[in-house]
Write a protein that holds these residues in place. Structure first.
Motif, PDB file in Angstrom:
ATOM      1  N   SER B  33       0.833  -1.207   0.000  1.00  0.00           N
ATOM      2  CA  SER B  33       0.000   0.000   0.000  1.00  0.00           C
ATOM      3  C   SER B  33       0.867   1.256   0.000  1.00  0.00           C
ATOM      4  O   SER B  33       0.624   2.206  -0.756  1.00  0.00           O
ATOM      5  N   ILE B  34       1.915   1.240   0.805  1.00  0.00           N
ATOM      6  CA  ILE B  34       2.830   2.382   0.856  1.00  0.00           C
ATOM      7  C   ILE B  34       3.536   2.566  -0.484  1.00  0.00           C
ATOM      8  O   ILE B  34       3.651   3.680  -0.998  1.00  0.00           O
ATOM      9  N   ALA B  37       1.188   4.086  -2.977  1.00  0.00           N
ATOM     10  CA  ALA B  37       0.973   5.517  -2.724  1.00  0.00           C
ATOM     11  C   ALA B  37       2.141   6.339  -3.247  1.00  0.00           C
ATOM     12  O   ALA B  37       1.961   7.418  -3.806  1.00  0.00           O
ATOM     13  N   GLN B  38       3.364   5.822  -3.077  1.00  0.00           N
ATOM     14  CA  GLN B  38       4.529   6.578  -3.540  1.00  0.00           C
ATOM     15  C   GLN B  38       4.516   6.753  -5.059  1.00  0.00           C
ATOM     16  O   GLN B  38       5.094   7.695  -5.587  1.00  0.00           O
ATOM     17  N   LEU B  39       3.845   5.847  -5.746  1.00  0.00           N
ATOM     18  CA  LEU B  39       3.699   5.973  -7.198  1.00  0.00           C
ATOM     19  C   LEU B  39       2.414   6.718  -7.579  1.00  0.00           C
ATOM     20  O   LEU B  39       2.098   6.844  -8.761  1.00  0.00           O
ATOM     21  N   GLY B  40       1.660   7.190  -6.576  1.00  0.00           N
ATOM     22  CA  GLY B  40       0.496   8.019  -6.872  1.00  0.00           C
ATOM     23  C   GLY B  40      -0.831   7.285  -6.935  1.00  0.00           C
ATOM     24  O   GLY B  40      -1.836   7.861  -7.354  1.00  0.00           O
ATOM     25  N   TYR B  41      -0.872   6.008  -6.510  1.00  0.00           N
ATOM     26  CA  TYR B  41      -2.132   5.270  -6.515  1.00  0.00           C
ATOM     27  C   TYR B  41      -2.843   5.420  -5.178  1.00  0.00           C
ATOM     28  O   TYR B  41      -2.208   5.588  -4.133  1.00  0.00           O
ATOM     29  N   ARG B  42      -4.140   5.314  -5.220  1.00  0.00           N
ATOM     30  CA  ARG B  42      -4.909   5.125  -3.998  1.00  0.00           C
ATOM     31  C   ARG B  42      -4.985   3.629  -3.721  1.00  0.00           C
ATOM     32  O   ARG B  42      -4.913   2.822  -4.651  1.00  0.00           O
ATOM     33  N   THR B  43      -5.153   3.284  -2.457  1.00  0.00           N
ATOM     34  CA  THR B  43      -5.212   1.864  -2.127  1.00  0.00           C
ATOM     35  C   THR B  43      -6.420   1.552  -1.263  1.00  0.00           C
ATOM     36  O   THR B  43      -6.866   2.381  -0.469  1.00  0.00           O
TER      37      THR B  43
END
Lengths: 367, 367
Positions: B33-34, B37-43
């Motif tokens: 998940s982290i 997020a660092q690549l810009g996705y929501r999880t």
């Protein structure tokens, strides 16, 4: 509430498993939240903006104005310790929170650094060189200051400026009244424009025990007041680097600072003169390279410092280049990801407004 | 639902800003998940356990049984793509989800690797050496298998085993009925115990385009069936490393795998023989070192692969040692953090039960 206040008095270190509250929900808050989680902390974000990117990566969040006593009280009650990514939280709100939960870095550091005049006065007392400046309270005073300092000058609002906002340059012959009106503020400082060859920043962390770990000085390129590129090592001599580091250390110690501090400076190559431009009492854009390019990132180091943990090593892993992705730059994400050595960071913001920081890319040992 | 199914058919790549659903809320889900997020996705995390550590670091979560159609339907509706940290999600639930949203890696990879018998048969078809094995369906069949294979043998449940659970060792003279009863399963496989000198694992990522990026083979030490330490580089010859890598590549290609795959192997030093022990269709504990010790971590690489993005570089940054923090090990967090070169990871689990993976530490270029 008594228990909470007592804890605030006796607070020393916060063990993993505790909850860290962060004021501000932008990319800095998001990256702080992730770093905190990696060390085993829960995080709570407080931000007025309903689209805060940090809300996507935290345990809990409050979306409320910084002035909302009810929301602030709830937030304080849910966390063990408060820090911030945004130094311009209203002083009354900080006082309200401080009575309930420890705030790190402390409010005194904030008060000094969130006002350009207080900051310059503070640096001057420490004998740290800054550009000559005058406090001005009217268009006429601005005109007089420009005459005394010599043109050009930059007039800046004392508070709430960032990314080149709240600034206007005044050349000889410019109308001081127009400049004054454009700032729309009663609290203004006029500074001499100093010719310099490069902009650098020094980032350091100071622990609760007073230990300091500094990253190597960073060389920065700005465009339209916004950071574009950071490079490590900076192309400065060892003596300039030592001078820059010693200023940053002196500032951290004088503020009794706890956490990550960033000091922006100007360097004149010919004379080796170093002038401090600005102090940021928080993690800073020019330290984003540390996520991929240092043993310990600025975000992890900040969490370690405010929780009273030992600091990590802050050496760089190689030569570094960090580029900000501003506005439409982010649309090139596929090209960036096509370079297997590019460390791509996307902040999760939905709309790529012009001038908005959308992400960054870091290369370690780039060609 | 029609739109959703059509998208599932035509799905190629998912741009940053999209939402990735993750089945399973443990530390692997949290670290995925982290990375997302660092690549810009929501999880979005889906897990039955109310104390799932991944719930603390995601945009949304569903706490519900894997069999809840209502919750699965809501989850599927909220995400663009599904992956998992836990390969034992019930097949019916996966079929239900698959009709709504793409699942990566695909269900076929899961079906093959979540049953030890299917996995061994699959490897045998690929001419990849495995320990001799027999499918056994009764205590008597287990006894016969042990006679044929030669003692000692290990009897393992075909499904749902992990960290040494669902396994029993049978020495000459042991009662097959007792061993059978202790497994409490009708689906069992008996394997020869192969003498080996070291355990290694190969982790690789295979992209949607079929490109493969493998990390260097990892040498692992287990204790009581649980991974304790991983080291890179593994102390194996180049030819053994090549053999191990070629097996892992063959497995990934035969499964038409998309994402990160981990293959555990045994190595006999004298003969240089490499046997495959187990295939995990997901990020793996023996790849945690990549967070601090590789250009691209297994978590980021998995997200890149399942989203149809190019893979990152997978070189190691130096010599690596990763140690798991199991049960009470986590209470030594302060000592660990006292080593400025130790990269400390705490999974945010509240209770340190014996045998529970609570965190890990990585050193890059340890002394």
């Amino acid at each position: 509430m008594t228990g909470r206040s007592e804890r605030a008095e006796t607070f020393e270190s916060l063990a993993p498993g505790g909850t860290i509250g962060i004021l501000g929900g932008g990319q800095l808050g998001r990256m702080l939240s992730i770093a905190a989680a990696q060390l085993g902390y829960r995080t709570a974000i407080y931000c007025p903006d309903p689209l805060s990117p940090a809300f996507q990566m935290c345990d809990r969040y409050w979306q409320a104005p910084y002035e909302s006593r009810a929301a602030l009280a709830e937030f304080a009650d849910a966390v063990d310790l408060i820090s911030f990514e945004f130094e311009n939280v209203p002083a009354l709100s900080l006082d309200f929170l401080k009575a309930r939960v420890p705030i790190r870095p402390g409010i005194a550091s904030l008060a000094t650094t969130q006002d350009r005049l207080f900051e310059k006065d503070f640096l001057s007392v420490l004998d740290i060189p800054v550009a000559p400046y005058h406090d001005v309270a009217s268009a006429a005073a601005l005109h007089d200051a420009a005459q005394t300092l010599g043109y050009p000058v930059i007039a800046k609002t004392r508070r709430l400026g960032y990314d080149g906002k709240g600034q206007v340059r005044l050349e000889k012959g410019d109308n001081a009244q127009d400049a004054w009106d454009s700032l729309a503020s009663e609290l203004v400082i006029a500074e001499s424009v100093i010719p310099f060859d490069r902009e650098i920043s020094v980032l350091l962390a100071r622990g609760l025990d007073g230990n300091i770990a500094s990253w190597p000085p960073v060389e920065n390129d700005h465009s339209k007041g916004i950071l574009r590129t950071s490079r490590v090592p900076a192309t400065i001599s060892d003596s300039v680097a030592d001078q820059a580091l010693s200023y940053a250390h002196a500032i951290a110690e004088a503020l009794d600072f706890v956490g990550v501090l960033a000091v922006e400076m100007f360097v004149t190559d010919k004379t080796g003169e170093v002038l401090v431009n600005e102090v940021a009492p928080r993690v800073h854009n020019s330290g984003h390279w540390t996520l991929d390019g240092a043993v310990t990132s600025q975000f992890e180091q900040h969490i370690r410092a405010i929780c009273g943990l030992p600091l990590g090593d802050s050496r760089a892993l190689g030569r570094i280049r960090m580029e900000n992705l501003i506005g439409k730059d982010i649309t090139h994400w596929r090209d960036i990801l096509g370079d297997p050595l590019a460390h791509f960071h996307h902040y999760g913001k939905a709309v790529a407004k012009p001038g908005r920081k959308m992400g960054h890319v870091t290369w370690v040992d780039p060609d």
